[in-house]
Design an enzyme around this catalytic site. Structure first.
Site, PDB file in Angstrom:
ATOM      1  N   HIS A   1      -6.079   1.513  -4.015  1.00 20.03           N
ATOM      2  CA  HIS A   1      -5.032   1.175  -2.963  1.00 20.03           C
ATOM      3  C   HIS A   1      -4.583  -0.242  -3.593  1.00 20.03           C
ATOM      4  O   HIS A   1      -5.225  -0.890  -4.385  1.00 20.03           O
ATOM      5  CB  HIS A   1      -5.646   1.107  -1.445  1.00 20.03           C
ATOM      6  CG  HIS A   1      -6.767   0.035  -1.441  1.00 20.03           C
ATOM      7  ND1 HIS A   1      -6.679  -0.890  -0.716  1.00 20.03           N
ATOM      8  CD2 HIS A   1      -7.944  -0.158  -2.081  1.00 20.03           C
ATOM      9  CE1 HIS A   1      -8.000  -1.748  -0.854  1.00 20.03           C
ATOM     10  NE2 HIS A   1      -8.524  -1.045  -1.517  1.00 20.03           N
TER      11      HIS A   1
ATOM     12  N   HIS B   1      -3.074   1.214   6.871  1.00 18.21           N
ATOM     13  CA  HIS B   1      -3.464   1.180   5.462  1.00 18.21           C
ATOM     14  C   HIS B   1      -3.383   2.533   4.754  1.00 18.21           C
ATOM     15  O   HIS B   1      -4.182   3.183   5.376  1.00 18.21           O
ATOM     16  CB  HIS B   1      -4.502   0.231   5.371  1.00 18.21           C
ATOM     17  CG  HIS B   1      -4.652  -0.315   3.880  1.00 18.21           C
ATOM     18  ND1 HIS B   1      -3.741  -0.986   3.180  1.00 18.21           N
ATOM     19  CD2 HIS B   1      -5.495   0.080   3.072  1.00 18.21           C
ATOM     20  CE1 HIS B   1      -4.182  -1.186   1.830  1.00 18.21           C
ATOM     21  NE2 HIS B   1      -5.326  -0.410   1.989  1.00 18.21           N
TER      22      HIS B   1
ATOM     23  N   CYS C   1       0.895  -1.376  -0.057  1.00 17.79           N
ATOM     24  CA  CYS C   1      -0.020   0.074  -0.056  1.00 17.79           C
ATOM     25  C   CYS C   1       0.740   1.370   0.277  1.00 17.79           C
ATOM     26  O   CYS C   1       0.565   2.019  -0.767  1.00 17.79           O
ATOM     27  CB  CYS C   1      -1.019  -0.074   1.198  1.00 17.79           C
ATOM     28  SG  CYS C   1      -0.225   0.084   2.950  1.00 17.79           S
TER      29      CYS C   1
END
Length: 157
Positions: free
Chosen positions: A128, A116, A67
């Site tokens: 993402h 994240h 990520c």
């Protein structure tokens, strides 16, 4: 038409019909917006153009991403140097309220004990690096993301 632009166009058309049985999704997809800066436009186009690339822990691109590596790679392509780790990215720029987010802003989540990160595509969707699906487009209103939402940050001027 350039190969990259064709890929983005195909992705956006396909996303319209991901609701099942040919029913368009109810979320607003990314569309070119002349009021956005060239850099924001470029960041979102780059991110969407990578849709479908695989996830790989610790990878910073160009064939696979985690990520934070995805965010770092996308911004670097627009000439913007950002930290590589999510812990450092969450300290970058300025925190902004949800009603002020723009395409290209960062969104952070707390999933279990991990941070994240994704890039906002419009006021509701973000892109993402998903561990299970690779580079993916998701909706902030989905219950999974809603309960994990931590903050939004703007690193652009």
């Amino acid at each position: 038409m350039k190969k990259r632009n064709l890929k983005v166009l195909i992705l956006l058309v396909a996303a319209l019909f991901m609701g099942g049985c040919g029913t368009p999704k109810k979320v607003r997809l990314y569309e070119s917006d002349p009021s956005l800066s060239r850099v924001r436009e470029e960041i979102v186009q780059t991110a969407v153009g990578l849709h479908g690339n695989p996830y790989r822990s610790g990878s910073k691109g160009a064939d696979a991403f985690d990520c934070s590596g995805f965010v770092h790679f996308v911004y670097k392509r627009s000439g913007i140097a950002l930290p590589v780790s999510t812990d450092r990215l969450i300290q970058s720029g300025a925190e902004i309220p949800r009603d002020q987010i723009k395409p290209g802003d960062l969104v952070f989540f707390k999933i279990k004990k991990d941070l994240h990160i994704g890039i906002m595509v419009n006021s509701r969707e973000f892109i993402h690096a998903s561990k299970s699906r690779g580079i993916a487009l998701d909706d902030l209103e989905a219950s999974y993301w809603k309960r994990s939402l931590l903050s939004f940050r703007c690193v652009l001027t």
